[in-house]
Scaffold this motif. Structure first.
Motif, short mmCIF file in Angstrom:
data_model
loop_
_atom_site.label_atom_id
_atom_site.label_comp_id
_atom_site.label_asym_id
_atom_site.label_seq_id
_atom_site.Cartn_x
_atom_site.Cartn_y
_atom_site.Cartn_z
N PRO A 1 103.69 165.73 61.76
CA PRO A 1 104.14 165.11 60.72
C PRO A 1 105.52 165.02 60.40
O PRO A 1 106.29 165.95 60.83
N SER B 1 107.55 166.42 58.02
CA SER B 1 107.85 167.86 57.67
C SER B 1 108.33 168.69 58.69
O SER B 1 109.32 169.48 58.71
N GLU C 1 104.66 170.74 52.08
CA GLU C 1 105.46 170.13 52.77
C GLU C 1 106.76 171.07 53.15
O GLU C 1 107.47 171.25 54.11
N THR D 1 102.79 172.07 62.90
CA THR D 1 101.64 170.88 62.95
C THR D 1 100.35 171.46 62.36
O THR D 1 99.76 170.97 61.69
N ALA E 1 100.57 172.17 58.74
CA ALA E 1 100.65 170.92 57.98
C ALA E 1 99.19 170.46 57.89
O ALA E 1 98.72 169.90 56.84
N MET E 2 98.46 170.68 58.97
CA MET E 2 97.13 169.98 58.87
C MET E 2 96.04 170.82 58.04
O MET E 2 95.26 170.34 57.28
N VAL F 1 97.48 172.29 55.15
CA VAL F 1 97.82 171.90 54.01
C VAL F 1 97.33 170.68 53.65
O VAL F 1 96.73 170.48 52.30
N PHE F 2 97.29 169.63 54.67
CA PHE F 2 96.66 168.54 54.31
C PHE F 2 95.01 168.46 53.81
O PHE F 2 94.54 167.99 52.98
N ALA F 3 94.46 169.33 54.65
CA ALA F 3 93.13 169.72 54.41
C ALA F 3 92.71 170.12 53.12
O ALA F 3 91.70 169.57 52.61
N ARG F 4 93.61 171.07 52.70
CA ARG F 4 93.39 171.62 51.44
C ARG F 4 93.59 170.82 50.16
O ARG F 4 93.08 170.54 49.19
N ARG F 5 94.51 169.84 50.64
CA ARG F 5 94.73 168.75 49.43
C ARG F 5 93.84 167.75 49.45
O ARG F 5 93.49 167.15 48.29
N VAL F 6 93.21 167.45 50.90
CA VAL F 6 92.05 166.18 50.63
C VAL F 6 91.03 166.78 50.22
O VAL F 6 90.34 166.02 49.51
#
Length: 497
Positions: free
Chosen positions: A125, A127, A359, A384, A387-388, A390-395
């Motif tokens: 990503p 960031s 991010e 990375t 970041a994955m 963070v993305f998983a928690r957000r989604v």
């Protein structure tokens, strides 16, 4: 075919159609060659080999990658990352095993490149990319600190003078790269005034002849292969990671695209060639690439080729002159590179206020890991992964469940919205009233998407819990992809209780 010799040679010279471009590429190659010398010698010391080994590796890597590589104007040579990986092998088993590991590492890179490992770069990503850039700027600066510690006082005004020349000389003319002017003037001053400061010659002896090809001096047995294979694989992975990240960075700087698969295979070929010429191997050099692309304005393969060619010419023909270049001049160049490489916009207060906290945290973690380990590959992998997460928690928080009971009370409709995958589906099972719902339950997934087996297992668990109470469940609204994965896996996974 990934590589065509005729096409590669044509690419080497085709973009150079004007005297201005030719001058830029030639002067850029000369500046990079000068900056390569102390770096290659330093990395040779890290690997525990003769300084000439690092210089030979830088020569063969640069010349070979200029023909077979995928990213024009990127510089590949002997690097600290590769030196750190192979140093224990050289220390414990000898130089012959090091050379054999370089050749095997190159073969690993060719295989990985052909298998499409470069496609993994799409999962890095922005960031992490920003953290990578900022971390390498910090590492470039930190590498210069030893050259400014416990040195004669004259070193400091020379560094300041070199920085001033690189800042103000471009305001007069950009016909000649400011770093080259700075190196020439500072060398003339120190030699003319007989100022005693550390020089390039103090780093080690320069080669007096070209490298000669040959086979590594090791027994060709399975024992040798098992000894060198772990080091070769580690070298291949680290080299590819740094090279692909650097290529992506140059793509952004030049607003052009390059073939990452070809770059991966090219790095492998360059390391195989380097190994047969007795070099210590290498990968893309971030600092020298920034000198070539950002500072000197080079854009073609010619600058990369000339960087390697000039390196040997400077060592063999002009060795005594090159040896007199003060290290202060090269330190000033690299400090300027580090300042120019750092993404100052990413740490501006206005940017930090607008940027999501997750991010910013990923960027900081990437920088911290790289600086702590001095390994860009480790920082990129850790960043990375963060970041994955963070993305998983957000989604996962996007998935919602709402219910509407039929006025007659004999059925209930649950509307599920959002992305269903391992992070969000774990909470899905708890969103239903198994005891209080009527005998018929409808789950509408029109506004949802089923991504994985965890989601299918969660839906099976919901169905099973209702079945235990004598109630039926009907799942409706599945889109084509969701219906396919649900139809394939439903009933085949163990449901919870």
């Amino acid at each position: 075919m990934l590589l065509s010799p005729a096409r590669s040679l044509k690419e080497l010279t085709a973009p150079v159609r004007s005297p201005k471009v030719l001058r830029t590429e030639v002067l850029a190659g000369l500046v990079v060659a000068l900056a390569l010398i102390p770096e290659a010698i330093s990395f040779s010391i890290i690997a525990g080999v003769d300084p000439r080994i690092g210089l030979f590796a830088s020569f063969t890597m640069a010349v070979t990658i200029s023909v077979v590589g995928g990213r024009p104007a990127m510089i590949s040579a002997a690097t600290g990352a590769v030196a750190l990986v192979i140093a224990p092998l050289n220390r414990e088993h000898g130089f012959g095993y090091l050379v054999a590991a370089v050749i095997l590492g190159g073969l690993f890179q060719i295989v990985l490149g052909a298998l499409g490992v470069a496609r993994l770069m799409r999962f890095v990503p922005r960031s992490v990319m920003v953290g990578f850039v900022n971390a390498l700027a910090i590492l470039i600066f930190m590498a210069q600190v030893p050259e400014m510690h416990d040195v004669p006082w004259a070193v400091y005004p020379l560094i300041v003078g070199g920085l001033a020349l690189m800042v103000f000389f471009p305001k007069l003319t950009k016909a000649v790269p400011a770093p080259l002017v700075s190196i020439a003037i500072l060398t003339a001053i120190t030699v003319g005034a007989a100022i005693a400061v550390p020089t390039v010659g103090d780093k080690g002896a320069l080669p007096s002849s070209l490298p000669v090809p040959g086979l590594p001096d090791v027994p060709f047995t399975m024992e040798t292969l098992t000894t060198i294979a772990p080091y070769a694989l580690a070298m291949a992975l680290v080299g590819l990671m740094e090279s692909l990240m650097t290529a992506k960075l140059v793509d952004e700087i030049t607003d052009t695209r390059s073939s990452k698969t070809r770059e991966s295979v090219g790095q492998g070929i360059a390391n195989v060639v380097t190994g047969f010429f007795g070099g210590m191997g290498g990968c893309a050099m971030i600092g020298q690439t920034m000198i070539n692309v950002r500072v000197s304005g080079a854009r073609t393969r010619l600058s990369t080729f000339l960087a390697g060619a000039f390196l040997m010419v400077l060592c063999i023909v002009f060795g005594p002159i090159v040896s007199d270049i003060p290290m202060a001049a090269l330190v000033a160049v690299m400090v300027m590179v580090s300042v120019g490489t750092f993404d100052w916009h990413s740490v501006a207060p206005a940017t930090l206020r607008r940027m999501p906290l997750g991010e910013t945290g990923v960027m900081v973690i990437t920088v911290a890991c790289v600086v702590a380990t001095h390994n860009l590959a480790i920082g990129v992998v850790v960043g990375t992964l963060c970041a994955m997460v963070v993305f998983a928690r957000r989604v996962a928080g996007v998935a919602q469940v709402t219910s509407v009971t039929d006025p007659e009370g004999d059925s209930v409709l649950y509307a599920v919205t959002g992305e269903l995958f391992f992070a969000s589906s774990n909470d899905l099972v708890t969103r239903f009233d198994y005891a209080g719902d009527p005998v018929r339950v409808v789950i509408d997934l029109s506004a949802a998407h089923v991504w994985d087996a965890s989601s299918v297992a969660a839906l099976d668990t919901v169905t099973a819990r209702y079945a235990q109470r004598g109630k039926t469940v009907e799942i409706i609204g599945l889109n084509q992809d969701s219906a396919r994965i649900h139809g394939t896996l439903s009933g085949e996974l163990a449901a919870g209780h």
